[in-house]
Every structure is written in structure tokens, then in C-alpha cells.
Design an enzyme around this catalytic site. Structure first.
Site, PDB file in Angstrom:
ATOM      1  N   ASP A 386      33.867  59.638  30.590  1.00 16.70           N
ATOM      2  CA  ASP A 386      34.066  58.406  31.342  1.00 16.70           C
ATOM      3  C   ASP A 386      35.422  57.783  30.986  1.00 16.70           C
ATOM      4  O   ASP A 386      35.730  57.559  29.816  1.00 16.70           O
ATOM      5  CB  ASP A 386      32.934  57.431  31.005  1.00 16.70           C
ATOM      6  CG  ASP A 386      32.925  56.206  31.894  1.00 16.70           C
ATOM      7  OD1 ASP A 386      32.621  56.363  33.087  1.00 16.70           O
ATOM      8  OD2 ASP A 386      33.214  55.113  31.387  1.00 16.70           O
ATOM      9  N   GLU A 415      36.888  62.003  34.142  1.00 21.38           N
ATOM     10  CA  GLU A 415      36.700  61.032  35.212  1.00 21.38           C
ATOM     11  C   GLU A 415      37.838  60.018  35.097  1.00 21.38           C
ATOM     12  O   GLU A 415      37.688  58.944  34.521  1.00 21.38           O
ATOM     13  CB  GLU A 415      35.333  60.339  35.091  1.00 21.38           C
ATOM     14  CG  GLU A 415      35.006  59.423  36.255  1.00 21.38           C
ATOM     15  CD  GLU A 415      34.957  57.940  35.867  1.00 21.38           C
ATOM     16  OE1 GLU A 415      34.569  57.132  36.727  1.00 21.38           O
ATOM     17  OE2 GLU A 415      35.302  57.598  34.722  1.00 21.38           O
TER      18      GLU A 415
END
Length: 666
Positions: A386, A415
Site C-alpha cells: 500500500d 500500489e
């Protein structure tokens, strides 16, 4: 006395163009089963013909030689496509030479018929063939041609005809008459396991699968056990990577309520990305989901269905995380003594504390490595990271290197929806896959440019994972395009890249956004979202069968499991996108070539009819050749050529996915 300067350029200049990383700081990337076009620029002074070989050394030290071909006369660009089949570090270099025979033959075919120095030209040809015969004395074609060319009783035309025999050309292809042989310096290529480059991802929240609202408004959370019941259906749809948002305890301090509101009620579960509570931190399991053994059992069920589980690695903490008390130096302190929470003005995330890597970089990095190795020990081999762009690049370079040294099969997906420089740099330092700008590329020019970029310009280091949606991304194209828009985006993602992904609810056309935002209303990040998949299927509200069809097409067509083979074609309509993917039969198990042509109507509101223009040579056809294609969605068959009429009604099928039906032996 100064030493003589030693030129760095060899007799024949060679520039290795691809695969290679910018600045050559890291090895270029490939994956097992990928066909990599090795490219080089080879040139020299004058007009002499050149030849070039690719020399490949596999991780075990075995070397192979592959003849390169010139891409187009006059460009000096050479290529040799090679299927890489073993993990590890490969080395490649290019060996170039003056092709003395080709140079002589070019001149001889001009001079001998014109009677210009015919005897001298033929004598020089004989000298060259003697060189070849000396190195390949057992080759009868070379020996017979040498005998014919040496026979002065024959006419010059007959002697020259022997030199132009295709059998001789084939023999000299194996034994070139070369001089000025030059070898380039080597470059490395890291070949990783196939999953690093190929996969169909499906994201879902375990707490929503099997969740039930009780009387009084309280919820009973879904668990790993109830979530595991979803895996067989996803396997039948062809999804082989199951991505789970964070599964750790969720903090209660500043917990967010529905739609990211700052006031959570007693029944609101909070965001899984607000990691940490008295129950533990990044190595703990959220008790509402079950136990560590329950998670192991979930992994087992996935493995039994040939699925891998990707775990979210979110390096951030809720205010309740044990690290906040134990290692306050890992966070940023404000002048009033408080810890800075995450912000992306005007958005505020009071429930999340970002990490600070500058106060204790060694201690923090070792702890994160411990966390990663812990989950690796549990059985996780894929991590979806993330927001990696909010952490220092040096840290990721170090972490990915440490993991790869002992466990090169572990895959990390970045990401990072950020600027191109950082997105590319994360891929360059070792992330096996990357989210991309695909969700925001919706027009024909945008898609043509971006798909070309992904398949060519950045393919040596960045492997795209084309997610069609995420819990954070619901684009206007999906909000207002209805079922046709969802089909278009899925079809493009599934065919343009060997790795693509779907966040649950996509198949149900969940297209209502929170006002003023680009994400779903009643977002699953902040609440339970149970879905009745069977009812949706029965009522015709689901495009799950379409997603399953796309994955089946991917599994049956090896050209779609390649990254670097996408070719954009043309249409006369600004809303009709055309591209193809082709894999030569020399690289398929069946020995038959495989090609897919995609024609997509990007206008989800209107029927489009136009003429499609194909460069048929891009998938192994002659320019004027006619051929049959089969639409793998509708099962219709068409006779096609370079120019073809198409009519795409978005309310029937907005996309042609066409299989080129080659004749046997192609």
C-alpha cells in the site's frame, strides 16, 4: 610518458538497446515463459554487410547462440526473440561481424552480369568459399559450390548462379564467412517465476463474506472460514490470485465511520488500513476474522484451487498500534508533542499514523523485514504494498533485495498511483508488479499511447497489473457507462496485459459514487458489504460469466500471457480501439501460432460502425492475405483481410475478441 589511449569502441560498434534498465543500475526483468525481444543497434563505416548473434548465458552457465535479424534495412537495428524458461540471473551480449560473403555477393550480382571485373570477382568469391570450407569441410553444399565456382571452364553466369543457390545461403547461415568479429560487454536479465508477470487477481474483504447484521444493528463479521467458501466460485471464474486487504487488528482511536465520516458508531468496523490495537500490530490477526490457524486453513483452501493469496502490506499504524508506545521515534512528532497523522489535503486520515524512516532507519527497516518474513513463514508469497511511494526508495531497494536473496519467488505489487518517475523507480529497484494509470486512460488516443508505453517503453522493468477498479477508484467512465463500460474495461485489461485485477462488486456493476468523489458510496473500507452472488446471477445482474469467459480466453491463448507483443492498429472511428497480440508457433507448446485481435467500442452509449485497418504482417500474414477470424465472445466467424467493416453495439457486445484461425502448419 602517458599511456596510449585505448578506444572503448570495438571494431564494430554495438549498442545493446533492450532489455536493459535505465542507467544499468539493476538487471532488466523477465519472467518464466516470457518471450523477450533482445534488441541491439549494430553498425559500421562504409557499406559492408553485417551479421550479429545474441549470446545468452543461463543461470547455470550454459550458453546458447541466437542469430539476430535486421528489423528494417537502413535502421541498423537488430532483434532476436527468445523464450526464457528458467528463473535466475541471465547474461547476454551481442557478437557482430562483417559478413564478407554477403558483401561480396551483393557486388558480384552487379558486376558479373555487367562484365565488370567478372574473373576477379569470381576469384575473390572462391577465396571466401575456401575460408568457409576450411571451417566446415564436411559440408557438401559448400564443397560442391566451391568446386563449381573454381571451374574456369564454366561461364561466369553459371559460376555466379552456384553462389546464389539458397542451399548455400542456408549453409553459410550456419557457418558465416566473418571478419572483424566484435563482442559487446554483457548485461544481466533477472528472470522471475511466471506469477511475477502473469495472473488474474481478485480483491475482496474477508469480513464482508458471510457478514450478517443482527437485531439492533450490530454486525457479525465474516471470517476466514466464511470467506473460504467464496474461493471455489472465484476459481471457476479463473481468478488465480486472491488479494486480501489488511487482516490485522483495527484501531479504535479516531476510527472512521461510513463513507470516511469522522464519527464511527459502535457497530462500525473501521478501515482495515488503520492497523494496530491492543490485540497486536502487523503480525497479528484481527480476532473478528478468526485465528492464525484459520488463516492457514484459508491459504490451504486457496492452494487446493490453484490460487495464491496476496496479503496487503500497509506500512502505517493506527494510534493504538503497539509501535506507537514502544517506538515513538518511528513516527513524526509535531511541535505540540502530538504525532502527525496522514493527510492528503484537504483529506485527513486521523486514524492513521505514517511511519518516519529518518529517525531510526536501521531499526525500522529490520522490524519491517521481520514482519514480511513472518508472513512468508506462514505461507504468503505475494504482497500487495500500500502506497510505497510514501516511503523512501532506498528502503524498498534494501527490503526487496534482502527478500530476493533468500526467497526469489516472493512477489511484490506496488500500489503507487503517483508521478511516473517514482512509479518507474519502484519497479526498477525490484517491485515485480505495479498498479498503473490504466483506470484513467479511457479515450482511444490515451489507450493507444499508454498500452504501447507499457508493452514497449517500460516493459524491461515495469510489469503492469491492470486493475479495472479498486475500493478507492470508481472512474466517471464506470459511473455513467453502465454494463457496456464495465465490459469494455474488463476486456481491455484482460487482453492487453498478462496480469489484470478486479475488486469485488465490479461484476455487479456497483457504479454509484460518493458525491464529489471517485469512489463507491457506502465504501467497503469503512463498513461490511455482504453480497448475494447467487441471487445476482439468477436475476441477470452480474457479469461474472463475462469475467470468467475473459479468463478462459486468457488461459487458452498464450499470446495473451505475453507483455511485449501488443501492436496497435487503426480504425476510422475515434471511439474504436484496435490492437493485436501475436505469438509465433516457435514459442507455443502446440507449435501453432496464436493471435488475438481486439476491437473495442469505447463509447458505452452508442453503436459504432467503421472500417478497421490491420497491419497483418504483425501477426504473420502476407499483406494481401485473407483469413478467418472467430469472435470468442459471440462465436461468430468472419472472413477478414487488411481492411474490414465492423459494427459494435455496446448493448449487445461492445468488444470483438477475435481469434485468428491459422491454416495447419502455420
Amino acid at each position: 610518458m602517458a599511456a596510449d589511449y585505448e578506444p572503448r569502441t570495438g571494431r564494430i560498434p554495438i549498442r545493446l538497446d533492450s532489455p536493459r534498465q535505465p542507467d544499468d543500475l539493476f538487471p532488466a526483468k523477465a519472467y518464466v515463459g516470457e518471450v523477450v525481444p533482445f534488441r541491439a543497434t549494430v553498425f559500421a563505416e562504409g557499406h559492408a554487410a553485417l551479421g550479429a548473434d545474441l549470446l545468452l548465458t543461463d543461470p547455470d552457465g550454459a550458453q546458447s547462440r541466437h542469430r539476430m535479424r535486421m528489423v528494417a534495412p537502413g535502421t541498423d537495428r537488430w532483434v532476436a526473440p527468445v523464450l526464457l524458461e528458467h528463473e535466475g540471473i541471465w547474461q547476454y551480449s551481442v557478437q557482430a561481424w562483417f559478413d564478407d560473403w554477403a558483401t561480396w555477393l551483393h557486388d558480384a550480382e552487379i558486376k558479373v552480369p555487367a562484365g565488370i571485373d567478372a574473373a576477379l570477382m569470381l576469384a575473390e568469391g572462391v577465396v571466401l568459399l575456401r575460408r568457409a570450407h576450411g571451417r566446415a569441410a564436411g559440408n557438401p553444399v559448400i564443397a560442391d559450390t566451391l568446386k563449381t565456382m573454381s571451374d574456369a571452364s564454366l561461364s561466369p553466369a553459371l559460376r555466379l548462379a552456384a553462389a546464389t543457390d539458397p542451399k548455400l545461403a542456408a549453409a553459410l547461415q550456419e557457418h558465416p564467412i566473418a571478419s572483424g568479429i566484435t563482442l559487446s560487454l554483457p548485461l544481466p536479465v533477472r528472470v522471475e517465476r511466471t506469477r511475477a508477470g502473469v495472473g488474474s487477481w481478485y480483491e475482496f474483504f474477508p469480513r464482508s463474506e458471510g457478514a450478517k447484521q443482527l437485531k439492533g444493528g450490530a454486525w457479525r463479521s465474516g471470517t476466514f472460514r466464511t470467506a473460504a467458501r467464496r474461493l471455489p466460485a472465484l476459481a471457476r471464474l479463473g481468478f488465480d490470485v486472491i488479494y486480501l486487504p489488511p487482516i490485522h487488528p483495527i484501531g479504535t482511536a479516531f476510527r472512521k465511520g461510513p463513507n470516511n465520516t469522522p464519527d464511527a458508531g459502535p457497530n462500525d468496523p473501521g478501515s482495515p488500513w488503520a492497523i494496530g490495537s491492543p490485540d497486536g500490530g502487523h503480525t497479528a490477526i484481527n480476532p473478528e476474522l478468526g485465528t492464525l490457524q484459520d488463516f492457514r486453513d484459508f491459504l490451504t483452501v486457496a492452494g487446493n484451487h490453484n490460487q495464491e493469496v496476496a496479503l496487503d502490506l500497509a506500512l502505517q499504524c493506527s494510534p493504538d498500534h503497539p509501535w506507537v508506545k514502544e517506538h515513538s521515534e518511528w513516527f513524526t512528532a509535531r511541535v505540540d508533542g502530538s504525532i502527525a497523522y496522514a493527510e492528503n489535503p484537504p483529506k485527513k486520515y486521523q486514524d492513521i499514523y505514517p511511519l518516519n524512516f529518518d529517525n531510526d532507519p536501521e531499526g525500522l527497516r529490520e522490524e519491517i523485514l521481520r514482519v514480511v518474513r513472518y508472513w512468508m513463514g506462514v505461507g504468503v508469497r505475494i504482497f500487495r504494498v500500500d502506497n510505497p511511494h510514501t516511503k523512501p526508495l532506498w528502503f524498498w531497494e534494501w527490503l526487496l533485495h534482502e527478500v530476493a536473496q533468500t526467497d526469489p519467488d516472493v512477489v511484490f505489487l506496488a500500489e503507487a498511483f503517483t508521478q511516473p518517475a517514482m512509479m518507474h523507480a519502484l519497479a526498477q529497484v525490484g517491485f515485480q508488479q505495479s498498479y498503473t494509470y490504466f483506470t484513467w486512460r479511457n479515450t482511444k488516443p490515451e489507450l493507444e499511447d499508454y498500452l504501447t508505453e507499457l508493452s514497449t517503453q517500460s516493459s524491461d522493468f515495469l510489469r503492469p497489473n491492470l486493475f479495472v477498479n479498486t475500493p478507492d477508484i470508481l472512474t466517471e467512465y464506470l459511473q455513467f457507462g453502465g454494463v457496456p463500460a464495465y465490459k469494455v474495461r474488463a476486456a481491455i485489461a484482460a487482453t492487453a496485459s498478462p496480469t489484470w485485477g478486479v475488486y469485488s462488486g465490479f461484476e455487479l456493476i456497483e457504479n454509484v459514487a460518493r458525491p464529489g468523489s471517485e469512489e463507491n458510496i457506502d465504501n467497503e473500507k469503512y463498513e461490511y458489504r455482504p453480497r448475494d452472488w447467487s441471487a445476482a446471477q439468477k436475476e441477470g445482474r452480474s457479469i461474472a460469466p463475462y469475467l470468467g469467459l475473459l479468463n478462459r480466453i486468457r488461459s487458452e491463448h498464450p499470446s495473451l500471457r505475453q507483455l511485449r507483443n501488443l501492436e496497435v492498429h487503426w480504425s476510422d472511428d475515434d471511439s474504436v480501439l484496435v490492437y493485436s497480440k501475436y505469438l509465433s508457433g516457435q514459442f507455443t507448446r502446440s507449435g501453432r501460432s496464436d493471435a488475438i485481435i481486439v476491437v473495442a467500442n469505447l463509447d458505452p452509449h452508442a453503436m459504432r460502425e467503421t472500417t478497421v485497418h490491420l497491419d497483418v504482417t504483425r501477426f504473420g500474414m502476407e499483406l494481401d492475405q485473407r483469413f478467418t477470424v472467430t469472435d470468442l465472445v459471440s462465436k461468430d466467424r468472419f472472413e477478414w483481410s487488411a481492411d474490414n467493416y465492423v459494427r459494435l453495439d455496446p448493448f449487445k457486445e461492445p468488444v470483438h475478441i477475435l481469434r485468428v484461425d491459422y491454416a495447419k502448419g502455420h
